[in-house]
Design an enzyme around this catalytic site. Structure first.
Site, mmCIF file in Angstrom:
data_model
loop_
_atom_site.group_PDB
_atom_site.id
_atom_site.type_symbol
_atom_site.label_atom_id
_atom_site.label_comp_id
_atom_site.label_asym_id
_atom_site.label_seq_id
_atom_site.Cartn_x
_atom_site.Cartn_y
_atom_site.Cartn_z
ATOM 1 N N ARG A 1 8.554 8.524 -7.850
ATOM 2 C CA ARG A 1 8.530 7.157 -7.320
ATOM 3 C C ARG A 1 9.241 6.297 -8.362
ATOM 4 N NH1 ARG A 1 5.317 4.251 -3.589
ATOM 5 N NH2 ARG A 1 4.786 2.131 -4.254
ATOM 6 N N HIS B 1 12.419 5.253 1.499
ATOM 7 C CA HIS B 1 11.002 5.622 1.404
ATOM 8 C C HIS B 1 10.704 6.618 2.529
ATOM 9 C CE1 HIS B 1 7.001 5.585 0.151
ATOM 10 N NE2 HIS B 1 6.627 4.336 0.401
ATOM 11 N N GLN C 1 7.048 7.463 3.777
ATOM 12 C CA GLN C 1 6.409 6.393 4.555
ATOM 13 C C GLN C 1 6.877 6.451 6.007
ATOM 14 O OE1 GLN C 1 4.040 3.791 3.656
ATOM 15 N NE2 GLN C 1 4.015 3.817 5.896
ATOM 16 N N ASP D 1 6.340 -5.802 6.758
ATOM 17 C CA ASP D 1 6.239 -5.154 5.452
ATOM 18 C C ASP D 1 5.839 -6.209 4.432
ATOM 19 O OD1 ASP D 1 6.438 -3.345 3.397
ATOM 20 O OD2 ASP D 1 8.529 -2.829 3.746
ATOM 21 N N CYS E 1 2.779 -0.961 6.081
ATOM 22 C CA CYS E 1 2.677 0.141 5.120
ATOM 23 C C CYS E 1 1.670 -0.122 4.006
ATOM 24 C CB CYS E 1 4.056 0.458 4.535
ATOM 25 S SG CYS E 1 4.744 -0.856 3.504
ATOM 26 N N ARG F 1 -0.191 9.276 5.660
ATOM 27 C CA ARG F 1 0.621 9.521 4.465
ATOM 28 C C ARG F 1 0.224 10.860 3.848
ATOM 29 N NH1 ARG F 1 2.750 5.311 1.526
ATOM 30 N NH2 ARG F 1 3.458 7.006 0.167
#
Length: 313
Positions: free
Chosen positions: A141, A168, A171, A222, A262, A289
């Site tokens: 990450r 991402h 996600q 988001d 998310c 996830r």
């Protein structure tokens, strides 16, 4: 930033229709699996075909059914270890990966900036080779996609993007499993238009949140201020005024609308009435996830094939 189902930029390759919510899988005829992902990197979903993405979703659903619902023990990653490099903190990415990898019998190793400095005290090339000699895969990450690209080039083990400045993918996979403002990058728009044309769907780009939501099956927003953008808070809050998702937004959406975020969520992004409504899928989305990253690891590190009949996506 608001999207309806027509402008989920990354999902056009999966669509044969406009309605697929993976809360109720429809099982099709079992097919021989011809997808082989073992040994590959997951840097962006652009590197994968529609069938390969569908396979990862199929595997996610299979693991969720066998482990969560049937209570089976599947040590598919026994003897495997995972390097988890986190330049950015995260609740869902860390918990889903760490608990998921361990649940499959593997050993996750969490590394922060206090433990590893990508490209600082040691070159990315050397880091990639050291990690390759000690672990079986890396989830990173990071701030820069270019760091992931170098790791993938130099490592002899799979590299998985846990978040970068460009992509991402894990996600997006969780969003897909859950569903079965700004000016987008021109290259993303071009790619989305291409996918829309290939799959007989429609792409709509607009700055009007109600126009974006009109007729939409899925409302998505988001976080307005990501990590590293704290100094831009006042500017961003001003720029996004009027984009909060509310029941006023939902009234122009399709009658079967659902909501995704998310997380973490701030009230200015979506009000409580929508966020905690029965139409909100944010917490199943967060849980997914875990099942999707487990599927990624199993597909990249093993020869396992799902036992669940292949769903119709």
């Amino acid at each position: 930033m608001l999207f309806n189902l027509r402008i989920l930029l990354n999902n056009a390759a999966l669509r044969n229709g406009h309605s697929f919510v993976v809360r109720n899988f429809r099982c099709g005829q079992p097919l021989q699996n011809k997808v082989q992902l073992k040994g590959r990197d997951l840097l962006t979903l652009k590197d994968f075909t529609g069938e390969e993405i569908k396979y990862m979703l199929w595997l996610s659903a299979d693991l969720k059914l066998r482990i969560k619902q049937k209570g089976e023990y599947l040590p598919l990653l026994q003897g495997k270890s995972l390097s988890m490099i986190f330049e950015k903190r995260s609740t869902r990415t860390r918990l889903s990966t760490e608990t998921g990898f361990a649940l499959l019998g593997g050993h996750p190793c969490f590394l922060t900036t206090q433990d590893i400095h990508l490209g600082v005290n040691e070159s990315l090339t050397d880091t990639a080779r050291v990690l390759s000699s000690m672990t079986d895969a890396v989830l990173a990450r990071v701030y820069k996609q270019s760091d992931l690209d170098i790791l993938a080039k130099e490592a002899s083990i799979p590299i998985v993007n846990g978040l970068s400045d460009l992509y991402h993918p894990i996600q997006i996979l969780a969003d897909y499993l859950t569903l079965q403002g700004y000016e987008p990058d021109p290259s993303v728009i071009k790619l989305a238009e291409q996918y829309a044309k290939e799959n007989s769907t429609k792409l709509l780009l607009t700055n009007d949140p109600l126009e974006a939501a009109r007729g939409g099956n899925v409302l998505i927003t988001d976080t307005w201020i990501s990590m590293g953008q704290e100094e831009e808070k006042k500017k961003r809050l001003k720029a996004f005024q009027g984009y909060q998702v509310t029941m006023k937004t939902a009234k122009v959406a399709a009658s079967d609308w659902t909501f995704l975020h998310c997380l973490p969520r701030k009230p200015e992004e979506v009000d409580d009435e929508v966020f905690y409504s029965p139409r909100s899928l944010v917490f199943p989305e967060a849980e997914n996830r875990k099942w999707t990253i487990m599927a990624v690891m199993v597909s990249l590190l093993t020869d396992y094939s799902p036992q669940l009949q292949k769903p119709k996506f």
